[in-house]
Enzyme design. Structure first.
Site, mmCIF file in Angstrom:
data_model
loop_
_atom_site.group_PDB
_atom_site.id
_atom_site.type_symbol
_atom_site.label_atom_id
_atom_site.label_comp_id
_atom_site.label_asym_id
_atom_site.label_seq_id
_atom_site.Cartn_x
_atom_site.Cartn_y
_atom_site.Cartn_z
ATOM 1 N N VAL A 1 -5.599 1.970 44.815
ATOM 2 C CA VAL A 1 -4.680 1.150 45.591
ATOM 3 C C VAL A 1 -3.535 1.776 44.515
ATOM 4 O O VAL A 1 -3.384 1.424 43.183
ATOM 5 C CB VAL A 1 -4.909 -0.091 45.880
ATOM 6 C CG1 VAL A 1 -3.910 -1.064 46.421
ATOM 7 C CG2 VAL A 1 -5.624 -0.094 47.231
ATOM 8 N N GLY B 1 -4.886 -0.842 41.683
ATOM 9 C CA GLY B 1 -7.438 -1.396 41.753
ATOM 10 C C GLY B 1 -7.430 0.169 42.694
ATOM 11 O O GLY B 1 -6.959 0.686 42.866
ATOM 12 N N ASP C 1 -18.868 -6.882 53.470
ATOM 13 C CA ASP C 1 -18.420 -6.731 52.434
ATOM 14 C C ASP C 1 -17.515 -7.805 51.805
ATOM 15 O O ASP C 1 -16.569 -7.572 51.293
ATOM 16 C CB ASP C 1 -17.690 -5.195 52.372
ATOM 17 C CG ASP C 1 -18.376 -5.143 50.500
ATOM 18 O OD1 ASP C 1 -18.321 -6.090 49.728
ATOM 19 O OD2 ASP C 1 -17.628 -3.731 50.148
#
Length: 340
Positions: free
Chosen positions: A76, A69, A185
């Site tokens: 990540v 990611g 978020d």
């Protein structure tokens, strides 16, 4: 509810009853919770130290093959340690000042929280040239990838359970301790799924802590994702718990329609929220993900009613109050008048 129990097989009926009961209990909890929750707070969290060298070796020097990611502030990777354990390593982009601030903020928030439906931070690794968080690895990836993957088909009850997990995590963040935490978020890419498809909220890089018992919101300039962001945040920079509720409502809509709030059809005044509000009174079949329910399906009427109930809740989560402060939890979750 009684009708569901009569027409559905026992095992399916139990799932429906449990999920709907949990949903309404969450609503009441959101309305009435004033004291702190001890859910997970006192659980011991083992601290394991990691060196940069160890993480380099475990990720094959952060190779693209291990990349799972990429975000605004970091990348990540999956890391395979020498003892066979798999973890996720979030490496922050050192060249961006906001990324370094995000690392500090996320560390500050994660020191305060522990809950079944929040991603577990195992440790951190930091020096002048390298900053990373080591987290529990989620083998089923993000909710976004799972929802839009051609190889993963989430049924009604899986989607309900995932959104209940997310709601439980939000309830804990907002009411679980003396200082409310706003995620800021919330979106499908920030919800990760473990091996049992249990949902965990992740990425607290722009989360905000509300200090002061009577402080309901703060004025601050930070980053959030267009489409999931509450209007009062976008126009006034106001961050409050109601903003997370708005984002949750948008996620509910996306979860059961399989349409992103940023899809090309939602331009100008037409938003995902308005599209559902316009078409839902006509028929729930006009808006839901066609993979969830088909006309010839057994128990069609009962499942249709479940989807209608969920989307009605989603629209209530995204209602703006008359003073422009966004949806208030106590108001949007109040029991509707049966005789308006």
């Amino acid at each position: 509810m009684l009708l569901l129990v009569i027409v559905l097989p026992l095992s399916t009926a139990l799932i429906v009853v449990v999920t709907l009961t949990l949903k309404w209990k969450l609503i009441e909890c959101w309305k009435s919770r004033t004291g702190p929750s001890n859910d997970g707070i006192n659980s011991p969290q083992a601290i394991r130290r990691f060196s940069c060298h160890e993480l380099l070796r475990a990720t094959d020097r952060f190779s693209e093959n291990n990349l799972i990611g990429i975000g605004s502030f970091g990348s990540v990777y999956v890391a395979r340690l020498q003892d066979g354990m798999e973890v996720a390593v979030k490496v922050f982009h050192q060249q961006y000042e906001r990324a370094l601030k995000s690392f500090e903020d996320e560390c500050e928030v994660m020191k305060r929280i522990r809950h079944r439906n929040l991603v577990k931070i195992i440790s951190s690794c930091s020096n002048d040239d390298f900053k990373a968080l080591i987290m529990k690895y989620m083998p089923n990836g993000s909710l976004e990838n799972c929802l839009y993957s051609g190889t993963c088909m989430l049924d009604i009850f899986q989607r309900l359970n995932i959104m209940i997990d997310v709601a439980l995590a939000l309830e804990y963040l907002h009411f679980g301790h003396s200082t409310p935490i706003i995620h800021c978020d919330l979106k499908p890419s920030n919800v990760l799924l473990d091996e049992d498809m249990v949902a965990h909220i992740s990425d607290f890089g722009i989360a905000k802590l509300l200090s002061g018992e009577d402080q309901l919101s703060i004025q601050i300039q930070t980053l959030a994702t267009i489409g999931y962001m509450a209007p009062e945040y976008g126009t006034k920079g106001r961050v409050c718990t109601r903003g997370d509720v708005y984002s949750y409502g948008i996620m509910l809509m996306e979860m059961f329609t399989k349409k992103k709030p940023t899809d090309e059809i939602f331009i100008g005044e037409l938003s995902l929220n308005r599209w559902i509000n316009d078409l839902l009174p006509v028929s729930v079949m006009e808006v839901i993900d066609t993979n969830l329910l088909r006309g010839e399906e057994r128990f069609f009427a009962a499942k249709e009613q479940i989807l209608l109930s969920v989307l009605n809740l989603a629209t209530e989560c995204t209602i703006e109050s008359r003073d422009g402060n966004g949806a208030d939890m106590g108001w949007i979750f109040s029991t509707p008048d049966p005789n308006p």
